[in-house]
Scaffold this motif. Sequence first.
Motif, PDB file in Angstrom:
ATOM      1  N   THR A  65      -1.749  -2.073   7.443  1.00 15.66           N
ATOM      2  CA  THR A  65      -2.084  -1.300   8.645  1.00 15.66           C
ATOM      3  C   THR A  65      -2.209   0.200   8.352  1.00 15.66           C
ATOM      4  O   THR A  65      -2.641   0.954   9.234  1.00 15.66           O
ATOM      5  CB  THR A  65      -1.017  -1.507   9.741  1.00 15.66           C
ATOM      6  OG1 THR A  65       0.277  -1.184   9.198  1.00 15.66           O
ATOM      7  CG2 THR A  65      -1.013  -2.949  10.226  1.00 15.66           C
TER       8      THR A  65
ATOM      9  N   GLU B 167     -11.197  -3.827   0.366  1.00 16.04           N
ATOM     10  CA  GLU B 167     -12.427  -4.605   0.480  1.00 16.04           C
ATOM     11  C   GLU B 167     -13.545  -4.034  -0.396  1.00 16.04           C
ATOM     12  O   GLU B 167     -14.500  -4.744  -0.721  1.00 16.04           O
ATOM     13  CB  GLU B 167     -12.864  -4.671   1.946  1.00 16.04           C
ATOM     14  CG  GLU B 167     -11.955  -5.553   2.788  1.00 16.04           C
ATOM     15  CD  GLU B 167     -12.307  -5.537   4.262  1.00 16.04           C
ATOM     16  OE1 GLU B 167     -13.074  -4.631   4.685  1.00 16.04           O
ATOM     17  OE2 GLU B 167     -11.813  -6.413   5.006  1.00 16.04           O
ATOM     18  N   ALA B 168     -13.423  -2.751  -0.758  1.00 18.07           N
ATOM     19  CA  ALA B 168     -14.451  -2.120  -1.595  1.00 18.07           C
ATOM     20  C   ALA B 168     -14.232  -2.357  -3.086  1.00 18.07           C
ATOM     21  O   ALA B 168     -15.117  -2.055  -3.902  1.00 18.07           O
ATOM     22  CB  ALA B 168     -14.484  -0.619  -1.315  1.00 18.07           C
TER      23      ALA B 168
ATOM     24  N   CYS C  58     -10.654 -12.476   1.435  1.00 20.06           N
ATOM     25  CA  CYS C  58     -10.306 -11.842   2.707  1.00 20.06           C
ATOM     26  C   CYS C  58      -8.858 -11.353   2.632  1.00 20.06           C
ATOM     27  O   CYS C  58      -8.040 -11.884   1.877  1.00 20.06           O
ATOM     28  CB  CYS C  58     -10.490 -12.791   3.886  1.00 20.06           C
ATOM     29  SG  CYS C  58      -9.564 -14.319   3.761  1.00 20.06           S
TER      30      CYS C  58
ATOM     31  N   GLY D 167      -7.099   3.187   6.423  1.00 24.68           N
ATOM     32  CA  GLY D 167      -8.018   3.122   5.291  1.00 24.68           C
ATOM     33  C   GLY D 167      -7.678   2.095   4.235  1.00 24.68           C
ATOM     34  O   GLY D 167      -8.500   1.846   3.334  1.00 24.68           O
ATOM     35  N   SER D 168      -6.495   1.464   4.318  1.00 22.01           N
ATOM     36  CA  SER D 168      -6.068   0.547   3.257  1.00 22.01           C
ATOM     37  C   SER D 168      -6.980  -0.669   3.148  1.00 22.01           C
ATOM     38  O   SER D 168      -7.402  -1.053   2.048  1.00 22.01           O
ATOM     39  CB  SER D 168      -4.627   0.095   3.491  1.00 22.01           C
ATOM     40  OG  SER D 168      -3.728   1.162   3.355  1.00 22.01           O
ATOM     41  N   ARG D 169      -7.283  -1.294   4.281  1.00 26.98           N
ATOM     42  CA  ARG D 169      -8.130  -2.490   4.247  1.00 26.98           C
ATOM     43  C   ARG D 169      -9.517  -2.154   3.672  1.00 26.98           C
ATOM     44  O   ARG D 169     -10.046  -2.892   2.830  1.00 26.98           O
ATOM     45  CB  ARG D 169      -8.275  -3.085   5.644  1.00 26.98           C
ATOM     46  CG  ARG D 169      -9.102  -4.373   5.670  1.00 26.98           C
ATOM     47  CD  ARG D 169      -9.347  -4.835   7.095  1.00 26.98           C
ATOM     48  NE  ARG D 169      -8.119  -5.295   7.736  1.00 26.98           N
ATOM     49  CZ  ARG D 169      -7.699  -6.559   7.676  1.00 26.98           C
ATOM     50  NH1 ARG D 169      -8.407  -7.471   7.006  1.00 26.98           N
ATOM     51  NH2 ARG D 169      -6.588  -6.919   8.305  1.00 26.98           N
ATOM     52  N   GLU D 170     -10.070  -1.043   4.115  1.00 27.16           N
ATOM     53  CA  GLU D 170     -11.398  -0.652   3.645  1.00 27.16           C
ATOM     54  C   GLU D 170     -11.404  -0.398   2.130  1.00 27.16           C
ATOM     55  O   GLU D 170     -12.351  -0.792   1.428  1.00 27.16           O
ATOM     56  CB  GLU D 170     -11.872   0.607   4.385  1.00 27.16           C
ATOM     57  CG  GLU D 170     -12.189   0.402   5.862  1.00 27.16           C
ATOM     58  CD  GLU D 170     -10.940   0.324   6.742  1.00 27.16           C
ATOM     59  OE1 GLU D 170     -11.089  -0.034   7.930  1.00 27.16           O
ATOM     60  OE2 GLU D 170      -9.823   0.621   6.240  1.00 27.16           O
ATOM     61  N   GLN D 171     -10.340   0.243   1.632  1.00 25.92           N
ATOM     62  CA  GLN D 171     -10.246   0.486   0.188  1.00 25.92           C
ATOM     63  C   GLN D 171     -10.162  -0.820  -0.588  1.00 25.92           C
ATOM     64  O   GLN D 171     -10.814  -0.980  -1.632  1.00 25.92           O
ATOM     65  CB  GLN D 171      -9.032   1.352  -0.121  1.00 25.92           C
ATOM     66  CG  GLN D 171      -9.131   2.796   0.325  1.00 25.92           C
ATOM     67  CD  GLN D 171      -7.864   3.560  -0.021  1.00 25.92           C
ATOM     68  OE1 GLN D 171      -7.496   3.682  -1.182  1.00 25.92           O
ATOM     69  NE2 GLN D 171      -7.189   4.082   0.986  1.00 25.92           N
TER      70      GLN D 171
ATOM     71  N   THR E 255       0.824  -1.214   0.000  1.00 30.10           N
ATOM     72  CA  THR E 255       0.000   0.000   0.000  1.00 30.10           C
ATOM     73  C   THR E 255       0.854   1.259   0.000  1.00 30.10           C
ATOM     74  O   THR E 255       0.337   2.346  -0.264  1.00 30.10           O
ATOM     75  CB  THR E 255      -0.936   0.023   1.220  1.00 30.10           C
ATOM     76  OG1 THR E 255      -0.156   0.078   2.427  1.00 30.10           O
ATOM     77  CG2 THR E 255      -1.826  -1.212   1.248  1.00 30.10           C
TER      78      THR E 255
END
Length: 294
Positions: free
Chosen positions: A85, A94-95, A104, A88-92, A43
């Motif tokens: 970590t 997953e979208a 996952c 916002g990386s995980r949310e981006q 990221t």
Amino acid sequence: MTKPLSDQTLYLGVDGGGTGCRARIVDEDGHVIGQGLSGPATTRLGVPNAWASVLRAWTGAAEEAGLDPSRAPNVTAGIGIAGLTRAGSREQLEALPHPFGNICFTSDGAAACLGAHSGHDGGIVIAGTGSIGLALVGGEEKRAGGYGFPISDEGSGADMGLKAIQSALLAFDGRRERTALLSEVLNRFDNLPANIVGWMDKATATDYATLAPLVLRHADQGDPAARQIVQSGAGHIDGLVRRLIEYGAPGVTLLGGLSGPLEPWLAPDVRKRLKPADGDAVAGAIILAKRLSS
């Protein structure tokens, strides 16, 4: 009789790291049916770039397995990504749209830890350009260090390189003995501190880490300055391992480019708690994928 691939649940594991991305597809029996490679998937380079690298590695693996990369409803994907970590990386991630039946995400470190201990409790200490300790205990992720060079990553290649530069400048001033290591470091910069300062302005952690093999070689030859740097670094790795044991990790696996050279320098009690890795980070990501579909 083996079911055709279209009737099986397939599992994709991806290890997206700072230097490259690896993908592996296995069938229900665990047989590898396709593998793919691509460039960095971190990221730090932006979520779109990281995801594009993951998709390139997946496409290579899918084509080798004879699958359609654009549509894979029977594939469950576990994706390890460096820098997950970051806020916002995980949310981006997953979208984002994807071709898989299920997906996952986890950090590349957590994937490596899962792989190293076959999904069981345990810890890893990575000693490479950077350093970090990470453990999975009772389903919880515990961490120590790894906050980034130069404020953290003690015992890493970058940290060793920084200490070599600092010691060389002390020797240049006559504030410490000018050993063979420190002479060689100074000679790399034509014995001019101004050249070191100019280099420093643009140097990355990777640049500093290029000095680590030099430090280790001189340490093996008995150079006192080099030995001091390596002993200090090993002490920090000792500390990471001990902290993971305190977290409840029953065993710890040492990973990274410096793991082999540093292991003989570690304390006896630490070396007793080390175990070889059962599998790699891609295997860990596949474990994650299988858990998702169970």
